[in-house]
Enzyme design. Structure first.
Site, PDB file in Angstrom:
ATOM      1  N   ASN A 183      11.594   5.651  -7.504  1.00  0.00           N
ATOM      2  CA  ASN A 183      10.865   5.788  -8.611  1.00  0.00           C
ATOM      3  C   ASN A 183      11.337   7.191  -8.913  1.00  0.00           C
ATOM      4  OD1 ASN A 183       8.837   6.707 -10.358  1.00  0.00           O
ATOM      5  ND2 ASN A 183       7.266   5.328  -9.147  1.00  0.00           N
ATOM      6  N   CYS A 217       4.530   8.830 -15.205  1.00  0.00           N
ATOM      7  CA  CYS A 217       5.538   7.880 -15.068  1.00  0.00           C
ATOM      8  C   CYS A 217       5.817   7.077 -16.797  1.00  0.00           C
ATOM      9  CB  CYS A 217       5.469   6.920 -14.399  1.00  0.00           C
ATOM     10  SG  CYS A 217       5.533   7.433 -12.544  1.00  0.00           S
ATOM     11  N   HIS A 246       9.710   1.045 -16.723  1.00  0.00           N
ATOM     12  CA  HIS A 246       9.594   2.032 -15.398  1.00  0.00           C
ATOM     13  C   HIS A 246       9.960   1.525 -14.143  1.00  0.00           C
ATOM     14  CE1 HIS A 246       8.145   5.188 -13.028  1.00  0.00           C
ATOM     15  NE2 HIS A 246       7.216   4.718 -12.549  1.00  0.00           N
TER      16      HIS A 246
HETATM   17  O1  UT7 Z   1       5.255   5.154 -10.695  1.00  0.00           O
HETATM   18  C1  UT7 Z   1       3.683   4.828 -10.795  1.00  0.00           C
HETATM   19  C2  UT7 Z   1       3.650   3.534 -10.539  1.00  0.00           C
HETATM   20  N1  UT7 Z   1       3.523   3.242  -9.128  1.00  0.00           N
HETATM   21  C3  UT7 Z   1       3.645   1.867  -8.497  1.00  0.00           C
HETATM   22  O2  UT7 Z   1       3.731   1.115  -9.469  1.00  0.00           O
HETATM   23  C4  UT7 Z   1       3.301   1.600  -7.087  1.00  0.00           C
HETATM   24  C5  UT7 Z   1       2.769   0.440  -7.134  1.00  0.00           C
HETATM   25  N2  UT7 Z   1       2.360  -0.167  -5.815  1.00  0.00           N
HETATM   26  C6  UT7 Z   1       3.449  -0.573  -4.813  1.00  0.00           C
HETATM   27  O3  UT7 Z   1       4.649  -0.683  -5.426  1.00  0.00           O
HETATM   28  C7  UT7 Z   1       3.102  -1.256  -3.551  1.00  0.00           C
HETATM   29  O4  UT7 Z   1       1.733  -1.330  -3.464  1.00  0.00           O
HETATM   30  C8  UT7 Z   1       3.637  -0.534  -2.441  1.00  0.00           C
HETATM   31  C9  UT7 Z   1       5.330  -0.585  -2.079  1.00  0.00           C
HETATM   32  C10 UT7 Z   1       3.301   1.081  -2.719  1.00  0.00           C
HETATM   33  C11 UT7 Z   1       3.195  -0.875  -1.190  1.00  0.00           C
HETATM   34  O5  UT7 Z   1       3.392  -2.137  -0.904  1.00  0.00           O
HETATM   35  P1  UT7 Z   1       2.280  -3.202  -0.481  1.00  0.00           P
HETATM   36  O6  UT7 Z   1       2.788  -4.673  -0.294  1.00  0.00           O
HETATM   37  O7  UT7 Z   1       1.174  -3.293  -1.422  1.00  0.00           O
HETATM   38  O8  UT7 Z   1       1.857  -2.724   0.971  1.00  0.00           O
HETATM   39  P2  UT7 Z   1       0.643  -2.410   1.534  1.00  0.00           P
HETATM   40  O9  UT7 Z   1       0.046  -1.018   1.016  1.00  0.00           O
HETATM   41  O10 UT7 Z   1      -0.471  -3.428   1.417  1.00  0.00           O
HETATM   42  O11 UT7 Z   1       0.683  -2.168   3.075  1.00  0.00           O
HETATM   43  C12 UT7 Z   1       1.065  -3.213   3.899  1.00  0.00           C
HETATM   44  C13 UT7 Z   1       1.362  -2.526   5.175  1.00  0.00           C
HETATM   45  C14 UT7 Z   1       0.245  -1.754   5.751  1.00  0.00           C
HETATM   46  O12 UT7 Z   1       0.003  -2.051   7.272  1.00  0.00           O
HETATM   47  P3  UT7 Z   1      -1.063  -2.786   7.577  1.00  0.00           P
HETATM   48  O13 UT7 Z   1      -2.687  -2.092   7.280  1.00  0.00           O
HETATM   49  O14 UT7 Z   1      -0.871  -4.254   7.065  1.00  0.00           O
HETATM   50  O15 UT7 Z   1      -1.100  -2.956   9.246  1.00  0.00           O
HETATM   51  C15 UT7 Z   1       0.831  -0.408   5.675  1.00  0.00           C
HETATM   52  O16 UT7 Z   1       0.256   0.440   6.571  1.00  0.00           O
HETATM   53  O17 UT7 Z   1       2.372  -2.017   5.220  1.00  0.00           O
HETATM   54  C16 UT7 Z   1       2.245  -0.627   5.767  1.00  0.00           C
HETATM   55  N3  UT7 Z   1       3.104   0.344   5.210  1.00  0.00           N
HETATM   56  C17 UT7 Z   1       4.400   0.716   5.641  1.00  0.00           C
HETATM   57  N4  UT7 Z   1       4.987   0.283   6.923  1.00  0.00           N
HETATM   58  C18 UT7 Z   1       6.315   0.509   6.988  1.00  0.00           C
HETATM   59  C19 UT7 Z   1       2.894   1.091   4.181  1.00  0.00           C
HETATM   60  N5  UT7 Z   1       3.924   1.968   3.845  1.00  0.00           N
HETATM   61  C20 UT7 Z   1       4.842   1.587   4.887  1.00  0.00           C
HETATM   62  C21 UT7 Z   1       6.077   2.065   5.032  1.00  0.00           C
HETATM   63  N6  UT7 Z   1       6.860   1.576   6.144  1.00  0.00           N
HETATM   64  N7  UT7 Z   1       6.804   3.218   4.317  1.00  0.00           N
END
Ligand code: UT7
Length: 337
Positions: A288, A115, A258
């Site tokens: 993204n 990225c 980005h």
């Molecule tokens: O281009 C390279 C750079 N990449 C980035 O900058 C990505 C950086 N990271 C992020 O943008 C965020 O961390 C994410 C969008 C990937 C995830 O968001 P988050 O607020 O950190 O969510 P999380 O991983 O803490 O997940 C929270 C909950 C989990 O459930 P539990 O364990 O709390 O029950 C996940 O299983 O959300 C669940 N979850 C989803 N639920 C519905 C994860 N993905 C999904 C989904 N739909 N697609």
């Protein structure tokens, strides 16, 4: 000693696949929802390449537009740099772009930095111009990560989309410079946070010899770690780039990051004291697109006459590597509107 050659950013282009996939469509097979994806990322839909689409074709369309908008002939291009992590050909897809444009005098090669790839390629291209090696360079950022995600992994597949963007860069008239400062960073110790790593499989050639077989695992990401990294490190490199140029955040016309997550854009802008109206975002429509996000957003803003000649833009790319960087850009050239 003669003064360093200045850079002018004089054309842009973009291309995306036609197929739109909404969040609701993803929930046809994934345990996810439009509400979750929108609230956590800001993404509403993305473009997905079908089997007929190719990275080389999208890159060539974007590069062709940038070339035309810069007013160059194909034979005037000296270098084509294609930033991508998902080439159609692992030996390099840039030569296909060169052939499609008929830019027969150009040298063309790929650059891989996930990225951060477009920003790294832009900074790399600038060195060729400053050194006097090249007069006109096309910098392309393109990725089709839909081909490399695990479509059953809701933590990653909902984030990515496909696209290509390009910028034309040339020697500037005296007194003008379109690349004021730059910062580039890598931390390979944290490379496993975000990877599309080799799949270790072998093929038996005879009973004494097993050779490896080429192949990659789907994208894996520790989302929270990458999120923390981005909101900590991106403001630091942007602050460093501003300081080096002696420019304050108030003097900026645009913040062009980005496009990974709307919450990252908001957090970085807040840390730098940049109002939301100056933050460019098209995450909602494309997700993204990896190396393509910055030139795709730039092109849209130029076409909408939001970014105009002389505007000052702070840009930052970040992602796998881990890699990140920042550049202060001045769009256009002195004789352009
Ligand atoms: O281009 C390279 C750079 N990449 C980035 O900058 C990505 C950086 N990271 C992020 O943008 C965020 O961390 C994410 C969008 C990937 C995830 O968001 P988050 O607020 O950190 O969510 P999380 O991983 O803490 O997940 C929270 C909950 C989990 O459930 P539990 O364990 O709390 O029950 C996940 O299983 O959300 C669940 N979850 C989803 N639920 C519905 C994860 N993905 C999904 C989904 N739909 N697609």
């Amino acid at each position: 000693m003669s003064a360093a050659v200045g850079i002018a950013l004089t054309g842009s282009g973009a291309a995306t696949p036609a197929r739109v996939v909404t969040n609701d469509e993803l929930s046809l097979w994934l345990d996810t929802s439009d509400a979750w994806i929108r609230s956590r990322t800001g993404i509403a839909e993305r473009r997905i390449a079908t089997v007929e689409d190719s990275l080389e074709s999208l890159s060539s369309q974007a590069a062709q537009q940038a070339l035309e908008r810069a007013g160059w002939r194909p034979d005037q291009v000296d270098l084509i740099l294609l930033a991508t992590s998902s080439p159609d050909d692992l030996f390099g897809s840039a030569p296909a772009v060169q052939a499609a444009l008929g830019a027969n005098n150009a040298v063309a090669f790929d650059l891989t930095a996930a990225c951060s790839g477009f920003l790294f390629a832009l900074i790399t291209a600038a060195q060729y111009i400053r050194s006097g090696t090249c007069q006109r360079v096309l910098v392309v950022g393109a990725d089709l990560l839909s081909r490399w995600v695990d479509w059953q992994d809701r933590r990653t597949c909902v984030l990515f989309g496909d696209g290509a963007g390009a910028v034309a860069m040339e020697v500037a008239p005296e007194g003008w410079d379109g690349l004021l400062t730059m910062v580039m960073r890598t931390d390979g110790r944290r490379r496993s946070c975000l990877a599309m790593a080799r799949q270790a499989t072998s093929q038996v050639l005879h009973d004494q010899l097993q050779a490896g077989l080429g192949g990659f695992r789907p994208i894996s990401m520790d989302g929270q770690e990458v999120y923390k990294f981005a909101v900590q490190q991106v403001p630091l490199v942007l602050t460093q780039a501003l300081k080096q140029a002696g420019i304050t955040a108030e003097q900026l016309d645009w913040l062009l990051l980005h496009q990974a997550n709307e919450r990252i854009l908001a957090s970085v802008a807040q840390r730098l004291g940049i109002p939301a109206a100056k933050v460019l975002s098209n995450l909602e429509n494309y997700g993204n697109t990896s190396a393509a996000t910055i030139p795709l957003m730039l092109h849209e803003a130029v076409m909408a006459q939001r970014i105009r000649s002389g505007h000052l833009i702070a840009s930052s790319g970040f992602g796998a590597g881990l890699s990140w960087g920042a550049a202060l850009l001045r769009w256009g050239r002195p004789d352009a509107p």
